[in-house]
Design an enzyme around this catalytic site. Structure first.
Site, PDB file in Angstrom:
ATOM      1  N   ALA A  94      66.378   6.510  68.967  1.00 15.86           N
ATOM      2  CA  ALA A  94      66.825   5.153  68.664  1.00 15.86           C
ATOM      3  C   ALA A  94      66.828   4.352  69.956  1.00 15.86           C
ATOM      4  O   ALA A  94      66.643   4.913  71.044  1.00 15.86           O
ATOM      5  CB  ALA A  94      68.217   5.167  68.040  1.00 15.86           C
ATOM      6  N   LYS A  95      67.029   3.056  69.857  1.00 13.53           N
ATOM      7  CA  LYS A  95      67.174   2.213  71.046  1.00 13.53           C
ATOM      8  C   LYS A  95      67.837   0.910  70.639  1.00 13.53           C
ATOM      9  O   LYS A  95      67.693   0.450  69.503  1.00 13.53           O
ATOM     10  CB  LYS A  95      65.806   1.910  71.671  1.00 13.53           C
ATOM     11  CG  LYS A  95      65.872   1.685  73.172  1.00 13.53           C
ATOM     12  CD  LYS A  95      66.068   3.005  73.904  1.00 13.53           C
ATOM     13  CE  LYS A  95      65.994   2.840  75.403  1.00 13.53           C
ATOM     14  NZ  LYS A  95      66.039   4.145  76.090  1.00 13.53           N
TER      15      LYS A  95
END
Length: 418
Positions: A104-105
């Site tokens: 994720a980011k």
């Protein structure tokens, strides 16, 4: 000139690796795109009483191998496609390291240097409130990234814990040790870059960093820690840079002294010392060195720069610093490139260690953390070497093939939900 798109870049490399590694296409389409993309708008009261609305993102690429994991960056050029690319790289990175995380980011489109500490605190708390339904110790665990740090994670942790009415230390990693952070986490990504460099050199019979000339682009957390550790291991750091420009010294720079100068709030354009000359960003990338460490942002080594490089090795401290076109030129020129999804995996590996400590309510010594990091990265590098020999490919292709196989195997054995 075509605008560089980091998400298009990572998808292109994934496609190439899938073909080269004879990856089963049946499940491949699932991981080409993220599972979820979230955009939030963040109203924040500024110190002068005005209201500004900031745009923020959280992209969750894949949780097939475990909870989503990925940093939060604050940058004025941050956009959704950049965050999608970074989330994808995180899935691949965790798979290469063989730790039970997905990718994720997050990010906010802001120049943090224009905000006061109080404004950054309010912005971080508003962002945490906006993405709170998405994150959690068993769902999605943020961490620091570009222009964020342990203080940022402390604000995220406190906001999330208040919303849940109890301490929730496992919701973030990279937080202060006093709040449940891990010893060795702050320097882990830079330390991993040095470990990756030593492993690459060793394959060519170089058993020590003594006298190896290193240039580091970017003096953020990753670059500064890498530069210091290189110096401590007797490498000769000849060039360093920050947002204001670079410095060069043929006989070597003292990274501890330079870091202390920057920590006082100065910029490298104002650094003065005997034998030190000021250079541009391009001059740093193309200077005479053995190892080049791009530890700034994406798209730093393009086709034009790749033709001018004078290094023997590139060890990617940043995510996506090299374009697809540059990769082909580097391979043709015989420059060994150690890819980001392995070279800068030290941060997420020690984040995993921190998460485990939080869950088990344990605290490990720094020496144990560093030893485990080196052991895990050495094992991962061995797998890349094996794949590289088997497939006769670059380190980047080997890393992507290893990662894709692990991700797709997990997709296949779990099967699709009806």
């Amino acid at each position: 000139m075509k605008k560089y798109d980091p998400f298009e870049n990572v998808q292109t490399v994934m496609e190439q690796a899938a073909i080269l590694g004879k990856i089963d296409r049946r499940m491949f389409e699932i991981i080409k795109n993220p599972q979820r993309e979230t955009k939030v708008y963040l109203p924040v009261e500024m110190d002068d009483g005005s209201i500004r609305v900031f745009e923020g993102y959280r992209v969750q690429h894949s949780n097939i191998r475990g909870p989503f994991k990925g940093g939060i960056r604050y940058h004025q050029n941050c956009d959704l496609n950049e965050i999608k690319a970074l989330a994808t790289w995180m899935s691949l990175k965790c798979a290469v390291a063989n730790i039970p995380y997905g990718g994720a980011k997050g990010g906010i489109q802001v120049d943090p240097s224009t905000l006061s500490k109080r404004e950054l605190c309010r912005l971080t708390r508003r962002y945490t409130y906006a993405i709170e339904p998405l994150i959690g110790a068993d769902k999605d665990i943020p961490a620091p990234d570009v222009n964020t740090n342990a203080q940022t994670m402390a604000w995220v942790l406190d906001t999330y814990s208040m919303l849940h009415g109890k301490p929730c230390p496992g919701v973030v990693t990279g937080k202060p040790v006093e709040l449940g952070g891990s010893r060795g986490r702050a320097s882990a990504t830079g330390r991993g870059v040095v470990i990756a460099t030593q492993l690459a050199l060793k394959t060519n019979g170089v058993d020590s960093l003594d006298g190896v000339k290193v240039a580091v682009q970017g003096m953020g957390n990753v670059g500064a820690n890498a530069a210091r550790i290189f110096c401590h291991r007797n490498a000769c750091v000849v060039a360093l840079s920050d947002v204001s420009g670079g410095i060069y010294c043929e006989s070597g720079l003292d990274a501890d002294v330079v870091s202390a100068f920057l920590e006082e709030g100065h910029l490298l354009k104002d650094y003065q010392a005997e034998g030190v000359s000021h250079i541009s960003n391009t001059e740093l990338l193309t200077c005479d060195c053995d190892v080049l460490v791009p530890a700034a942002l994406e798209n730093q080594i393009n086709a034009e720069v790749a033709e001018q490089l004078r290094c023997r090795y590139i060890v990617e401290g940043a995510n996506g610093p090299t374009t697809v076109e540059a990769d082909a030129i580097l391979e043709q020129r015989g420059i060994t490139l150690i890819p980001d999804i392995f070279a800068n995996s030290g941060g997420v590996i020690v984040s995993y260690f921190e998460w485990v400590q939080n869950i088990q309510e344990l605290t490990w010594e720094r020496s144990q953390v560093n030893e485990m990091l080196e052991k895990l990265m050495t094992a991962s590098f061995g797998e890349l070497l094996e794949e590289r020999k088997k497939t006769a490919c670059s380190y980047r292709m080997a890393a992507y093939i290893v990662a894709l196989r692990r991700l797709l195997y997990a997709e296949d054995i779990k099967g699709l939900f009806p």
